[in-house]
Design an enzyme around this catalytic site. Structure first.
Site, short mmCIF file in Angstrom:
data_model
loop_
_atom_site.label_atom_id
_atom_site.label_comp_id
_atom_site.label_asym_id
_atom_site.label_seq_id
_atom_site.Cartn_x
_atom_site.Cartn_y
_atom_site.Cartn_z
N GLY A 1 35.93 -52.71 1.84
CA GLY A 1 35.53 -52.81 3.24
C GLY A 1 34.81 -51.61 3.77
N GLU B 1 24.45 -35.01 -6.97
CA GLU B 1 24.47 -36.42 -7.35
C GLU B 1 23.17 -37.11 -6.95
OE1 GLU B 1 26.92 -40.56 -6.35
OE2 GLU B 1 27.75 -38.62 -5.76
N ARG B 2 22.72 -36.86 -5.75
CA ARG B 2 21.51 -37.52 -5.26
C ARG B 2 20.26 -37.01 -5.97
NH1 ARG B 2 24.26 -37.60 0.75
NH2 ARG B 2 25.36 -39.57 0.36
N LEU C 1 2.21 -57.25 -13.20
CA LEU C 1 1.06 -57.05 -14.08
C LEU C 1 1.33 -57.57 -15.49
CD1 LEU C 1 -0.17 -53.51 -12.97
CD2 LEU C 1 -1.29 -55.70 -12.54
N GLY D 1 25.21 -43.80 -4.71
CA GLY D 1 24.94 -42.42 -4.33
C GLY D 1 24.56 -42.27 -2.87
N THR E 1 23.01 -45.25 0.20
CA THR E 1 21.86 -46.14 0.30
C THR E 1 20.66 -45.43 0.91
OG1 THR E 1 22.48 -46.88 2.52
CG2 THR E 1 23.40 -48.11 0.65
#
Length: 380
Positions: free
Chosen positions: A130, A243-244, A338, A364, A366
């Protein structure tokens, strides 16, 4: 443009990673995708090869090298190989810093040698059914029972959830709401009341085990508190920049590799009696993607350098994360187009990259969360 952030040692390490991938990963990867999980043997092989615990001090069996450029090389090569399932980056770049920076001497002696050898596989459990990206909405609780914490709650979308021997769990240790009262507790394999749910069926990254975790009156020893009591939110914020950035590194590497393979494809594939590359629309598509990749690469490389020097802040890490992953998503979509009908076939790299990479703009933090972080820094 020639990249200038790597030296001869980094490139020698790149050769080591490529050899490891060719020998220990790629021959087994198709089976891992069918199984929905990687082999523990591969983790131990990574440990023997020195690919685990790159930044962990040598006294605990690690490489003792805090230069993030080595981690970037590892991420780039695994991405180019199309092998995200063996989540060494999660282990090294995301979970490793928590254990090294927050662990007591006793905790480090207990956990880090196995971490570096591949005997101990790790996970971090933040997301709840949640809560999603909202860490302040965490409901998992840990009640102080004197000599232990009594942990109750559930987590979902946990990478390495099935394999993990050590799970860092974000839990509420006081009734305070919001960001207050969160702490990090380490739950070890075999703890009574710790249950793993199903290995979740994802659209991509099939070889990477992702699970639901359940905690029913789990007795967590007091000595398994990681960092400060009530300091969990701050600890998380302090470690999210790396992390990001790691996700951004994989994002631009994926985009570049897709561009390379698609450029080669349109030179060979013929339509209307001539190669696709002779069509102006195709040339424009390639030109646009090449320019976007070059610009993004320059920024991400600067972030890698800044992080290696200890200067990267969470705002620029957020910029790199959302931009590089959104670019990856756009490039994957255009490259698949393509390729025409062949792009929809899983035997083609572009099809797997399309599904494997879709999660990049979500985990990580949004894209929307990244923009909110940047916006707040500019506007208050």
């Amino acid at each position: 443009m020639q990249r200038r952030i790597f030296d001869a040692d980094h490139e020698a390490f790149r050769d080591t990673v490529r050899t490891f991938l060719a020998k220990e990963v790629l021959p087994h990867y198709e089976q891992w995708e069918k199984d929905g999980i990687t082999s523990r043997d591969a983790w131990r092989a990574a440990g023997r090869q020195g690919l685990l615990g790159l930044a962990v001090p040598e006294e605990y069996g690690g490489g003792g090298n805090t230069d993030f450029r080595y981690a970037a090389v590892l991420a780039e090569e695994f991405t180019r190989a199309g092998a995200p399932g063996l989540a060494l980056g999660l282990h090294n770049d995301i979970i490793g810093p928590y254990l090294v920076n927050l662990g007591t001497d006793e905790q480090k002696r207990r956990w880090l040698p196995g971490f570096c050898s591949g005997e101990t596989i790790t996970a971090i459990a933040m997301t709840e059914p949640g809560a999603g990206s909202d860490l302040q909405g965490i409901r998992t609780t840990a009640e102080d029972r004197g000599d232990h914490w009594l942990l109750n709650g559930s987590k979902t979308f946990i990478s390495n959830g099935i394999l993990a021997d050590l799970v860092i769990v974000v839990a509420r240790t006081s009734p305070e709401g919001g960001a207050h009262g969160l702490s990090l507790l380490v739950v070890e394999r075999g703890a009574e009341g710790f249950e793993r749910g199903r290995n979740l069926d994802k659209i991509g990254q099939k070889a990477q085990d992702t699970a639901e975790l359940f905690f029913h009156d789990v007795r967590v020893p007091k000595e398994n508190l990681l960092g400060e009591l009530g300091g969990g939110f701050v600890h998380l914020m302090n470690h999210l920049a790396q992390e990001r950035l790691a996700i951004a590194v994989a994002g631009i590497a994926a985009a570049e590799h897709l561009l390379e393979t698609t450029t080669a494809y349109v030179k060979e594939r013929e339509a209307f009696g001539r190669p696709l590359s002779k069509l102006q629309h195709v040339r424009f598509e390639i030109a646009e993607m090449a320019t976007e990749c070059a610009v993004t690469r320059t920024f991400v490389d600067r972030c890698i350098t800044d992080h290696s020097d200890g200067q990267l802040d969470h705002v620029h890490a957020s910029m790199a994360k959302w931009w590089a992953t959104e670019l990856q998503k756009r490039v994957a979509d255009r490259c698949l187009q393509l390729h025409g009908g062949y792009g929809y076939m899983t035997e083609y790299r572009v099809a797997r990259a399309f599904t494997d990479g879709r999660i990049q703009t979500i985990y990580g933090g949004t894209t929307e969360i990244m923009k909110e972080i940047i916006g707040r820094s500019l506007l208050g």
